[in-house]
Design an enzyme around this catalytic site. Sequence first.
Site, mmCIF file in Angstrom:
data_model
loop_
_atom_site.group_PDB
_atom_site.id
_atom_site.type_symbol
_atom_site.label_atom_id
_atom_site.label_comp_id
_atom_site.label_asym_id
_atom_site.label_seq_id
_atom_site.Cartn_x
_atom_site.Cartn_y
_atom_site.Cartn_z
ATOM 1 N N ASP A 62 -17.708 -1.323 -11.135
ATOM 2 C CA ASP A 62 -15.493 -1.618 -11.307
ATOM 3 C C ASP A 62 -16.003 -1.825 -12.157
ATOM 4 O OD1 ASP A 62 -13.471 -2.474 -11.819
ATOM 5 O OD2 ASP A 62 -13.582 -3.626 -9.561
ATOM 6 N N LYS A 92 -4.149 -0.231 -13.450
ATOM 7 C CA LYS A 92 -4.564 -0.931 -14.059
ATOM 8 C C LYS A 92 -3.950 -0.808 -16.005
ATOM 9 C CE LYS A 92 -4.878 -4.187 -11.087
ATOM 10 N NZ LYS A 92 -6.337 -4.593 -10.978
ATOM 11 N N TYR A 117 -13.376 -9.402 -8.822
ATOM 12 C CA TYR A 117 -12.118 -9.014 -8.590
ATOM 13 C C TYR A 117 -12.363 -9.869 -7.263
ATOM 14 C CZ TYR A 117 -7.616 -7.057 -7.444
ATOM 15 O OH TYR A 117 -5.945 -6.955 -7.127
ATOM 16 N N ARG A 147 -3.317 14.212 3.200
ATOM 17 C CA ARG A 147 -4.347 13.907 2.832
ATOM 18 C C ARG A 147 -5.940 14.703 2.431
ATOM 19 N NH1 ARG A 147 -6.579 12.758 7.577
ATOM 20 N NH2 ARG A 147 -5.011 13.123 8.983
HETATM 21 C C1 LIG Z 1 -6.679 -4.688 -9.926
HETATM 22 C C2 LIG Z 1 -8.352 -4.284 -9.541
HETATM 23 C C3 LIG Z 1 -8.942 -4.189 -8.105
HETATM 24 C C4 LIG Z 1 -7.814 -3.683 -7.261
HETATM 25 O O1 LIG Z 1 -7.142 -2.515 -7.776
HETATM 26 P P1 LIG Z 1 -5.936 -2.358 -7.365
HETATM 27 O O2 LIG Z 1 -5.377 -1.049 -8.208
HETATM 28 O O3 LIG Z 1 -4.943 -3.201 -7.194
HETATM 29 O O4 LIG Z 1 -6.494 -2.263 -5.655
HETATM 30 C C5 LIG Z 1 -10.449 -4.131 -8.141
HETATM 31 N N1 LIG Z 1 -10.929 -4.489 -9.283
HETATM 32 C C6 LIG Z 1 -10.544 -5.046 -10.798
HETATM 33 C C7 LIG Z 1 -11.074 -5.616 -11.589
HETATM 34 C C8 LIG Z 1 -9.258 -5.286 -10.632
HETATM 35 O O5 LIG Z 1 -8.970 -5.808 -11.904
#
Ligand SMILES: *Cc1c(COP(=O)(O)O)cnc(C)c1O
Length: 417
Positions: free
Chosen positions: A188, A213, A116, A63
């Site tokens: 982000d 993604k 998101y 961890r």
């Molecule tokens: C999918 C996504 C997230 C969250 O990511 P996870 O890996 O699903 O927790 C945050 N911001 C954006 C723009 C996303 O597309």
Amino acid sequence: MSESEEDFEAGAHRSVVRRGKRVGSASEPLVTPIWPSVAWRSGGPDALDALYDHPGSGYTYAREGHPNADVLADKLDWLEGGEGGLITASGMAALAGVVLGVVERGQHVIAGNQLYGRSARLLGRDLRRFGVSVTFADATDAEAIAAEIRPETRLIVIETVSNPLLGIADLEGIAALARRHGILLAVDNTFTTPRAIRPLEFGADVVFNSVTKLLAGHSDVTLGHVLVRDRLLRDQIRDAVVTWGLTPSPFDCWLAERGLHSFALRYDRATENATELADFLAELEGVEQVLYPGRPDHPQHGRARHLLGGNWGQMLSFRLAGGRAAVAAMVEAMPHVPFAPTLGDVATLISHPATSSHRGLLPAERAALGIDEGLVRVSVGIEDIELIKDEFERGIAAARAAARAGGDEGEAEPEAG
Ligand SMILES: *Cc1c(COP(=O)(O)O)cnc(C)c1O
């Protein structure tokens, strides 16, 4: 030979539990090994002390950090243009780590109004439970963000390209504001990825990604990455990630590393496909509007060119006449294009923001943002573009038929003017 070694040799108390030969080799494996070990043995108390006193000198407990996370972080740091980045268990864990690491009770956060869905919920609901106030504002307009700044504002969170309407944030304007007021700016970068933009170079203090993604790219990994400019803040965020248990699995890190090898190729191919598909959709009857940063009719096309340098990305959205019934008919007529609420996969995926990413909003809130029942989001994949065009042509013909049928029964939504 001691008595127990003699016993072992004689096979008196045979056990293979953590006993036996360790593998070494004068050569090295081509592929990064997977290290699933939760704990790391060390020479004794002094050696363990030294490991804790000098983070980075060795591992103690998974961890707290493990090699597969470090190998992956190093590659992502390099792509984003920084160092000391952290891998987290998901993209949401990256945002959670940032918030837990830097925001205190009584402080205020400003967030883009098209984040998101789960990010909007984390900030807008969960964070409020901890005594932090949050306001949402349109990130395409730095003035709208400026209007929300208070003396206790600690953090601004935005996405460069918004979900699902693909608005382009005024990143430079907001970064200048944040700097002037001593507020941290976290970006982000999931929709855009470091192939299109490296937000740290535009003045962001923190950049985070859902590695789930496009970076990992195969929809078989859930991970995040966060990179922090300031060393002290980075250590605070690392402590939050380790303490709150936001750390990733070695196997996921290993898979993501493998996916990353083809990231640039996938990104470029998907962008090429999306650019062509956007123009193709815009010509089809029944499509009322196409939203794609690479199209000259996009409201922030010039800003997109400046920030993304022509790397428009694989995401596009469009509005179908006929509302939800038309979308349902389209999905049914496209059985090989999965209707799935994710993005950045090798395959083309369709989603419906009103029932997925933005289902948590009230209809009036969705309407205020411009997210209606006819809005479709596409994450364009790396297939042959002619195949993708054929499939959408068929899907949208079915949508047109459904819209006409609905219109006859007087059930269709009024068409947008
Ligand atoms: C999918 C996504 C997230 C969250 O990511 P996870 O890996 O699903 O927790 C945050 N911001 C954006 C723009 C996303 O597309």
